[in-house]
Design a protein around this motif. Structure first.
Motif, PDB file in Angstrom:
ATOM      1  N   THR A  57      42.817  30.283  44.858  1.00 45.08           N
ATOM      2  CA  THR A  57      43.332  30.732  43.567  1.00 45.08           C
ATOM      3  C   THR A  57      42.173  31.028  42.632  1.00 45.08           C
ATOM      4  OG1 THR A  57      45.204  29.212  43.863  1.00 45.08           O
ATOM      5  CG2 THR A  57      44.925  30.203  41.682  1.00 45.08           C
ATOM      6  N   ARG A  58      42.226  32.164  41.974  1.00 46.02           N
ATOM      7  CA  ARG A  58      41.269  32.503  40.914  1.00 46.02           C
ATOM      8  C   ARG A  58      42.070  32.975  39.699  1.00 46.02           C
ATOM      9  NH1 ARG A  58      40.281  38.392  41.384  1.00 46.02           N
ATOM     10  NH2 ARG A  58      41.212  39.121  43.343  1.00 46.02           N
ATOM     11  N   PHE A  59      41.513  32.811  38.508  1.00 48.66           N
ATOM     12  CA  PHE A  59      42.272  33.104  37.295  1.00 48.66           C
ATOM     13  C   PHE A  59      41.324  33.398  36.146  1.00 48.66           C
ATOM     14  CE2 PHE A  59      41.104  28.719  36.993  1.00 48.66           C
ATOM     15  CZ  PHE A  59      40.945  28.464  35.642  1.00 48.66           C
ATOM     16  N   ASP A  60      41.890  33.888  35.054  1.00 47.16           N
ATOM     17  CA  ASP A  60      41.132  34.134  33.829  1.00 47.16           C
ATOM     18  C   ASP A  60      41.643  33.236  32.712  1.00 47.16           C
ATOM     19  OD1 ASP A  60      39.451  36.173  34.776  1.00 47.16           O
ATOM     20  OD2 ASP A  60      40.945  37.729  34.377  1.00 47.16           O
ATOM     21  N   TYR A  61      40.720  32.623  31.976  1.00 51.97           N
ATOM     22  CA  TYR A  61      41.109  31.820  30.817  1.00 51.97           C
ATOM     23  C   TYR A  61      41.633  32.720  29.696  1.00 51.97           C
ATOM     24  CZ  TYR A  61      37.332  29.018  33.013  1.00 51.97           C
ATOM     25  OH  TYR A  61      36.508  28.361  33.886  1.00 51.97           O
ATOM     26  N   LEU A  62      42.245  32.092  28.703  1.00 56.83           N
ATOM     27  CA  LEU A  62      42.630  32.793  27.481  1.00 56.83           C
ATOM     28  C   LEU A  62      41.454  33.616  26.955  1.00 56.83           C
ATOM     29  CD1 LEU A  62      44.754  32.797  24.902  1.00 56.83           C
ATOM     30  CD2 LEU A  62      42.984  31.307  23.932  1.00 56.83           C
ATOM     31  N   GLY A  63      41.712  34.888  26.649  1.00 61.74           N
ATOM     32  CA  GLY A  63      40.685  35.729  26.057  1.00 61.74           C
ATOM     33  C   GLY A  63      39.611  36.198  27.006  1.00 61.74           C
ATOM     34  N   HIS A  64      39.801  35.971  28.290  1.00 58.00           N
ATOM     35  CA  HIS A  64      38.858  36.411  29.312  1.00 58.00           C
ATOM     36  C   HIS A  64      39.567  37.396  30.244  1.00 58.00           C
ATOM     37  CE1 HIS A  64      36.711  32.794  28.052  1.00 58.00           C
ATOM     38  NE2 HIS A  64      35.661  33.147  28.776  1.00 58.00           N
TER      39      HIS A  64
END
Length: 251
Positions: A57-64
């Motif tokens: 799993t990979r993801f982006d934080y808030l605002g990224h």
């Protein structure tokens, strides 16, 4: 760039993520400050984990990246909450957190907050408590900007745009420090650190090793390695480190 799935957050924001189903222990990649899930290491590790049938799993934080929200509204607490939401809602079973730079700080916070789910940790130039060093290294002009307008725009070699350092980020960092005493995590850990890293002193990896209560901590110092550790030899080291930690967790 494939279309990500979106995880809705209680405040109406959406966290973009990609999840590949597979065997556990699964792997979650936490990217760095102003980085995203489309980086070289995140993508290369995804291909490797898919190739051996391991959950990833990979993801982006808030605002990224592809997530919603403004970067300047983020802080360590919020980005840790985003990572925990992905852990809780998008994965199952034990997970090995791979944290790059700031992602290493967030990954350690995850390990402390979800000891029943986080079974192993791999740090890539992990930067816990980096806001302390950031504040200490600020010029008088930067400190004046923080006081006057609540933020400072820091030039960086990693982007054409300056990093926006907010008072919120610095103050919140103080509430998330992990290096002030022991780090009570007993799972297997591997720390990868370049000795020519101009963002995170290489001694940081040794300090993390000392603070961890785990007795199973390996440190790899790369003499010519920089902060990114994105050369092919670095990627190969990352593959080996991650799969070794996953194998220990799965025993």
């Amino acid at each position: 760039m494939s279309t990500p799935e979106l995880l809705q957050r209680p405040d109406g924001q959406s966290i973009a993520y990609h999840h590949s189903a597979g065997e556990s222990a699964g792997v979650i990649f936490c990217s760095g400050f102003m980085s995203d899930m489309e980086g070289t290491k995140a993508i290369a590790l995804e291909a490797a984990m898919q190739g051996i049938g391991r959950s990833y799993t990979r993801f982006d934080y808030l605002g990224h990246g592809q997530s919603t929200g403004n970067f300047t509204d983020g802080c360590i607490s919020r980005w840790t909450d985003d990572a925990l939401a992905v852990l809780d809602n998008c994965t199952a079973g034990p997970q090995v957190i791979v944290g790059s730079s700031m992602g290493g700080w967030i990954g350690l916070r995850m390990a402390l907050l979800r000891p029943d789910r986080v079974a192993g940790f791999v740090g890539i130039a992990a930067a816990p408590d980096f806001t302390l060093r950031m504040r200490a290294d600020m010029s008088d002009e930067a400190k004046a900007d923080i006081e006057r307008q609540g933020y400072w725009e820091e030039p960086t070699e990693y982007s054409d745009e300056p990093y926006t350092i907010t008072r919120k980020l610095l103050d919140d960092g103080d509430r998330n420090l992990v290096m002030q005493g022991d780090i009570p995590f007993d799972g297997p850990v591997h720390l990868l650190q370049g000795m020519k890293d101009d963002s995170v002193p290489w001694e940081t990896a040794l300090q993390i090793q000392e603070k961890l209560t785990s007795t199973d901590v390996d440190v790899t110092l790369v003499k010519d390695g920089d902060h990114r550790l994105s050369e092919q030899d670095d990627i190969n080291r990352l593959f080996i480190a991650v799969e070794t930690v996953c194998a220990k967790v799965s025993r």
